[in-house]
Design an enzyme around this catalytic site. Structure first.
Site, PDB file in Angstrom:
ATOM      1  N   CYS A 187       0.838  -1.202   0.000  1.00  0.00           N
ATOM      2  CA  CYS A 187       0.000   0.000   0.000  1.00  0.00           C
ATOM      3  C   CYS A 187       0.872   1.251   0.000  1.00  0.00           C
ATOM      4  O   CYS A 187       1.988   1.241   0.523  1.00  0.00           O
ATOM      5  CB  CYS A 187      -0.890   0.052   1.245  1.00  0.00           C
ATOM      6  SG  CYS A 187      -2.032  -1.325   1.448  1.00  0.00           S
ATOM      7  N   ASP A 188       0.330   2.307  -0.580  1.00  0.00           N
ATOM      8  CA  ASP A 188       1.005   3.601  -0.492  1.00  0.00           C
ATOM      9  C   ASP A 188      -0.047   4.701  -0.553  1.00  0.00           C
ATOM     10  O   ASP A 188      -0.973   4.633  -1.368  1.00  0.00           O
ATOM     11  CB  ASP A 188       2.009   3.796  -1.626  1.00  0.00           C
ATOM     12  CG  ASP A 188       2.833   5.048  -1.423  1.00  0.00           C
ATOM     13  OD1 ASP A 188       3.801   4.983  -0.641  1.00  0.00           O
ATOM     14  OD2 ASP A 188       2.496   6.096  -2.009  1.00  0.00           O
TER      15      ASP A 188
END
EC number: 3.6.1.9
Length: 208
Positions: free
Chosen positions: A77-78
């Site tokens: 995730c970012d």
């Protein structure tokens, strides 16, 4: 078994509170290596690179002693906050955090979180992992901020919380009281869309 390819404590707490079994391993990916101007695409590519780094280096990772699962899901995730078309990552210092909050006060922006989920088979004896499928998506939430007094901004910046968060605010922390409302996924603003994760896992016959 789910591997969270992130050092984020917010994402860790989201999974723990949802009682989803997982282990957390930081990818240590250098985000500066990705050159992408579109904010939504940037978060997606960064999430993919983080998950892929774990998959590629699995043999070098010190896994738990009883990690004997035949299938492994790797979640990368970012998150990046977009304000007036510009990306707001973590403020570099208190002065930048103050300037940003002075702009965001009474306004709105978008929190984009790129998600990548790699499905794979895993041989625990040889530590050979083979990716069989990947699912990628950017989830975006619209965040409205309250109109703040200058003293409130100063106090929040002095807490140092903004320096450790994408966009300079933490919904689950002190910054939560300054958020008027959210349109879209609530948990996404904390770095991980739990509804997206649940639906993605269920599509592959995995019930978290």
């Amino acid at each position: 078994m789910l591997i969270l390819a992130s050092a984020s404590q917010s994402r860790k707490k989201l999974l723990e509170n949802s009682q989803i079994e997982f282990i957390q391993i930081s990818s240590n990916f250098d985000e500066a290596l990705v050159k992408e101007k579109d904010i939504s695409n940037l978060t997606l590519e960064l999430s993919f690179q983080k998950a892929s780094r774990i998959a590629l280096n699995i043999q070098e990772i010190d896994l738990p002693e009883k990690f004997n699962y035949s299938s492994v899901e790797i979640l990368g995730c970012d998150s990046i906050f977009e304000f007036n078309g510009r990306p707001f990552g973590k403020p570099s210092d208190k002065d930048e955090a103050y300037r940003r909050w002075s702009q965001m006060s009474g306004e709105f922006g978008f929190l984009h979180t790129g998600h990548t989920l790699l499905f794979s088979t895993f041989d625990s004896s040889s530590k050979i992992l083979k990716v069989t499928k990947k699912i990628k998506k950017t989830v975006s939430s619209k965040v409205y901020f309250s109109k703040l007094q200058d003293e409130e901004i100063k106090n929040y910046v002095d807490s140092l919380e903004p320096l450790y968060c994408a966009g300079g605010f933490a919904l689950e922390g002190k910054g939560g009281k300054y958020i008027e409302r959210i349109d879209g996924c609530f948990s996404n603003v904390m770095g991980l869309s739990l509804p997206w994760l649940r639906k993605s896992l269920i599509k592959e016959g995995i019930f978290p």
